[in-house]
Scaffold this motif. Sequence first.
Motif, short mmCIF file in Angstrom:
data_model
loop_
_atom_site.label_atom_id
_atom_site.label_comp_id
_atom_site.label_asym_id
_atom_site.label_seq_id
_atom_site.Cartn_x
_atom_site.Cartn_y
_atom_site.Cartn_z
N VAL A 163 0.79 -1.26 0.22
CA VAL A 163 -0.04 0.01 0.04
C VAL A 163 0.78 1.36 -0.15
N PRO A 164 0.43 2.30 -0.89
CA PRO A 164 -0.60 2.31 -1.79
C PRO A 164 -0.37 1.55 -2.89
N THR A 165 0.84 1.50 -3.53
CA THR A 165 1.39 0.66 -4.57
C THR A 165 2.44 -0.52 -4.24
N GLU A 166 2.55 -1.41 -4.84
CA GLU A 166 3.50 -2.62 -4.57
C GLU A 166 4.85 -1.91 -4.80
N LEU A 201 14.01 -0.78 -4.40
CA LEU A 201 14.57 -1.62 -5.30
C LEU A 201 13.12 -1.95 -6.27
N THR A 202 12.18 -1.08 -6.25
CA THR A 202 10.92 -1.25 -7.11
C THR A 202 11.28 -1.44 -8.57
N GLU A 203 12.05 -0.47 -9.12
CA GLU A 203 12.39 -0.54 -10.48
C GLU A 203 13.07 -1.97 -11.05
N GLN A 204 14.14 -2.24 -10.17
CA GLN A 204 14.89 -3.13 -10.30
C GLN A 204 13.96 -4.81 -10.29
N ARG A 205 13.28 -4.55 -9.39
CA ARG A 205 12.47 -5.95 -9.21
C ARG A 205 11.41 -5.97 -10.44
#
Length: 446
Positions: A163-166, A201-205
């Motif tokens: 929340v609010p985004t992964e 790490l969101t962009e990497q994942r």
Amino acid sequence: MSDDTTATSPGPADSEGFDHREKIYAARWVIAMAIVLAALGVVSGHVSILAAAVAIVAVLVAVMLSARRPAIRARHAAQGAAGAALWPDTGMKMVVDALPDPCFIVDRRGITRYANRAARERFGKVRPGDPISFRLRPPALLEALDRVIADGGTERIEWSEKVPTERWLEAHIGPVQTVEDGREKGARRADGFILVAVRDLTEQRRLERMRADFVANASHELRTPLASLTGFIETLQGPAREDKDARERFLGIMLEQAGRMRRLIDDLLSLSRIELRAHVRPQAEIDLGSVIRDTVQALEPLAAKLDVEIRTDLPQKPLTILGDRDEMAEVFQNIVENALKYGASGKYIDISVYSEIGPQNAPWWAVKVKDYGPGIEAAHLPRLTERFYRVDVATSREMKGTGLGLAIVKHILTRHRARLDIESTVGEGACFYVRIPAVVRELANV
């Protein structure tokens, strides 16, 4: 609880008493002389015993008062040093501010003492003096912080938020200590701070997931026609060996599946080639109008087969851009061909070019490709440029699509510092906009 030990030092009261005794000892000859003079005065009868006693007490009080001021200064200095240990110094703050990731400096109680600009922008207002748990709540992180405080080691942890985004985050936690003046090199302070550095790490994942999905989808897309080919070959080698009609039909299907594999491999190679050069912007000058006219001419047979008319509205002057002609031809080949295949029911495709002002007031060319077919639902629009994404899988395969066309378009336009915008209303068709920087001199007389 820390294992570090420190030598005990006298408290304020002990320090003050020690200073008094030291001052009295230093003034012992003055005090002795005062006592001798007082005794002589009493013996000679010039001074009464009471007056002599008062004079000796006055000398002692003067000595005691002279000892009090240095003690007060020492106490204030000690208090100032203790207070300074609660807050990072300027040098430590400057180092943390230079780091691009959000960073928190906390004391050994988990209280935030400083947060750099990236932390304030990422996590909102951070007030020094608040527990770090007010901003960073994952239990795994707080447990790791406790271990660093207790053991003095370093920790690295990862966690995700829904929340609010992964999002995926990681934190590096370790002690930040300084060498005290007057101690031997390598001696560390027992009351140092803890640095908590957070990395997104969101962009990497996301890229890792896209890569995995790409491999899975590519394998599936290749495996399906390959399995079909294998099945028909086995049939021709067995039951249909002498069946001429079945052989002709199967060979036609095999040819179609082989063509599907060829198109997919060609698109994969094209995408790979574009990605290898994604960071290099083309520098050759080309005429965008000429590219569009050649594309329309090449697709006229398909338009006639589908009973669709392609209408163009292009300026007569050269539409010069910096670009790779073959790649730009591939862009419009994909877009116009998609419009023909999926918007054929509208009977018309309109292609127009006009100038507009882009970012930083720079001149851009805008190419509009409009069809009048069934349109695309809004939920699908953000994902149209994803690899292997299809609005309707069955229709896409029927139209001999690979699911990579718009992904290739997106990568080519990114290399050209251009962009693709898509608008659509269900029942009214779809509109694709290609916006690309223009060579400035070409717009002077438009």
